[in-house]
Scaffold this motif. Structure first.
Motif, PDB file in Angstrom:
ATOM      1  N   TYR A 114     -29.780  -5.292  -9.417  1.00 12.27           N
ATOM      2  CA  TYR A 114     -29.202  -5.970  -8.256  1.00 12.27           C
ATOM      3  C   TYR A 114     -29.357  -5.116  -7.002  1.00 12.27           C
ATOM      4  N   ILE A 115     -29.587  -5.783  -5.879  1.00 12.91           N
ATOM      5  CA  ILE A 115     -29.403  -5.121  -4.587  1.00 12.91           C
ATOM      6  C   ILE A 115     -28.602  -6.079  -3.709  1.00 12.91           C
ATOM      7  N   ALA A 116     -27.825  -5.521  -2.813  1.00 17.80           N
ATOM      8  CA  ALA A 116     -27.023  -6.325  -1.886  1.00 17.80           C
ATOM      9  C   ALA A 116     -26.233  -7.408  -2.638  1.00 17.80           C
ATOM     10  N   GLY A 117     -25.764  -7.081  -3.858  1.00 14.68           N
ATOM     11  CA  GLY A 117     -24.923  -7.994  -4.614  1.00 14.68           C
ATOM     12  C   GLY A 117     -25.667  -9.144  -5.281  1.00 14.68           C
ATOM     13  N   ARG A 118     -26.995  -9.149  -5.232  1.00 16.91           N
ATOM     14  CA  ARG A 118     -27.771 -10.239  -5.837  1.00 16.91           C
ATOM     15  C   ARG A 118     -28.880  -9.712  -6.721  1.00 16.91           C
ATOM     16  N   LYS A 119     -29.346 -10.561  -7.625  1.00 15.75           N
ATOM     17  CA  LYS A 119     -30.351 -10.123  -8.595  1.00 15.75           C
ATOM     18  C   LYS A 119     -31.734 -10.055  -7.946  1.00 15.75           C
ATOM     19  N   VAL A 120     -32.357  -8.894  -8.060  1.00 16.74           N
ATOM     20  CA  VAL A 120     -33.702  -8.699  -7.501  1.00 16.74           C
ATOM     21  C   VAL A 120     -34.740  -8.591  -8.608  1.00 16.74           C
ATOM     22  N   CYS A 121     -34.302  -8.270  -9.817  1.00 16.40           N
ATOM     23  CA  CYS A 121     -35.254  -8.027 -10.915  1.00 16.40           C
ATOM     24  C   CYS A 121     -34.640  -8.433 -12.253  1.00 16.40           C
ATOM     25  N   GLY A 122     -35.460  -9.115 -13.066  1.00 15.89           N
ATOM     26  CA  GLY A 122     -35.058  -9.435 -14.436  1.00 15.89           C
ATOM     27  C   GLY A 122     -36.036  -8.796 -15.414  1.00 15.89           C
ATOM     28  N   ILE A 123     -35.528  -8.442 -16.570  1.00 18.39           N
ATOM     29  CA  ILE A 123     -36.328  -7.696 -17.562  1.00 18.39           C
ATOM     30  C   ILE A 123     -36.215  -8.413 -18.908  1.00 18.39           C
ATOM     31  N   LEU A 124     -37.357  -8.612 -19.566  1.00 19.32           N
ATOM     32  CA  LEU A 124     -37.359  -9.279 -20.871  1.00 19.32           C
ATOM     33  C   LEU A 124     -38.140  -8.441 -21.873  1.00 19.32           C
ATOM     34  N   PRO A 125     -37.442  -7.562 -22.636  1.00 18.59           N
ATOM     35  CA  PRO A 125     -38.150  -6.764 -23.650  1.00 18.59           C
ATOM     36  C   PRO A 125     -38.306  -7.565 -24.940  1.00 18.59           C
ATOM     37  N   GLU A 126     -39.456  -7.420 -25.573  1.00 22.61           N
ATOM     38  CA  GLU A 126     -39.691  -8.121 -26.841  1.00 22.61           C
ATOM     39  C   GLU A 126     -40.490  -7.225 -27.776  1.00 22.61           C
ATOM     40  N   GLN A 127     -40.221  -7.373 -29.076  1.00 22.73           N
ATOM     41  CA  GLN A 127     -40.988  -6.647 -30.101  1.00 22.73           C
ATOM     42  C   GLN A 127     -41.475  -7.672 -31.112  1.00 22.73           C
ATOM     43  N   PRO A 128     -42.592  -8.392 -30.793  1.00 23.58           N
ATOM     44  CA  PRO A 128     -43.004  -9.514 -31.640  1.00 23.58           C
ATOM     45  C   PRO A 128     -43.368  -9.105 -33.053  1.00 23.58           C
TER      46      PRO A 128
END
Ligand code: BTN
Length: 252
Positions: A114-128
């Motif tokens: 988050y920056i400035a109280g809002r989401k700037v980045c999302g992360i999706l880790p996976e181990q198929p």
């Protein structure tokens, strides 16, 4: 972002191979495909100029527009459990953003920045392929995609770097800074994670509503454990949750 950038990415970062697409459904889906034969030189990067079917956590769609950075990093069979990979990645992104934008970045458990109280980045880790196969870390960062063009629900909760200071940034520069920070973070592992998390934790002190499996839990966040579980002080006592969704949070 243009097709010539892969050379610079390989020269300036630990990435050995870049799979670049002008348009693709999901970079994580492409990374899963690339990983399947088991002979891919790692670390590898799947990079998209435009992602048309981006995936978020819990099967949610991930909205992307021109100017967003969307990529998936494939790293070798990582000794860290996926829960820790998420947290370490979030901290690495936040560290990199410190040198890119003039506001403090915060991490929201388990893997949002988050920056400035809002989401700037999302992360999706996976181990198929499970723990023995490569780890895929999908990352979406709002860079030049101003939120004025976003659907209403996203506009109210998300932010792009350009919304903060009006600056258009080179996506390749931002990507390289993120990859260099990730390389450092992966090399140093989970040492000191709890205290590093604490300095950036968005939720500490906030009243949090969470769902873990079919349980709804609410309580005050007290940070994370060494293992990366969120600590909640609930009316029934202290709970530590290694896997959960944060439904809402508020500061009193
Ligand atoms: C979330 O916050 O729910 C995670 C969002 C992760 C989005 C990124 S964009 C690049 C990579 N490819 C995907 O399909 N998803 C991740």
């Amino acid at each position: 972002m243009n097709a010539g950038d892969p050379e610079r990415i390989v020269a300036d970062t630990f990435v050995r191979r870049v799979d670049f697409h002008e348009a693709i459904g999901s970079t994580n889906d492409r990374a899963i495909e690339l990983a399947a034969p088991g002979d891919l030189e790692l670390p590898a990067l799947v990079l998209a100029q435009r992602q048309t079917a981006g995936r978020g956590r819990g099967g949610n769609p991930w909205w992307t527009a021109d100017g967003a950075l969307t990529f998936s990093l494939l790293i070798d069979d990582c000794t860290l459990p996926p829960a820790l990979v998420s947290l370490i990645t979030g901290l690495a992104v936040a560290d990199a953003l410190d040198g890119i934008v003039d506001v403090t970045s915060r991490v929201k458990w388990p893997n949002d920045v988050y920056i400035a109280g809002r989401k700037v980045c999302g992360i999706l880790p996976e181990q198929p392929q499970g723990a023995a196969g490569p780890t895929i870390i999908g990352i979406g960062v709002n860079v030049n995609n101003a939120m004025t063009a976003a659907p209403r629900d996203i506009r109210d909760t998300a932010v792009a770097l350009i919304d903060v200071d009006g600056r258009t940034r080179s996506l390749t520069d931002v990507l390289i800074a993120l990859l260099q920070s990730l390389e450092r973070a992966i090399a140093s592992g989970s040492g000191d994670l709890q205290s590093r998390w604490q300095t950036r934790c968005l939720l500490t002190g906030a009243h949090v509503h969470a769902t873990a499996g079919n349980r709804k839990i609410e309580g005050y966040c007290r940070g994370i454990t060494d293992d990366g579980a969120i600590i909640l002080d609930t009316p029934a006592g202290r709970e530590t949750l290694i896997s959960a969704t944060i439904d809402a949070f508020a500061r009193s």
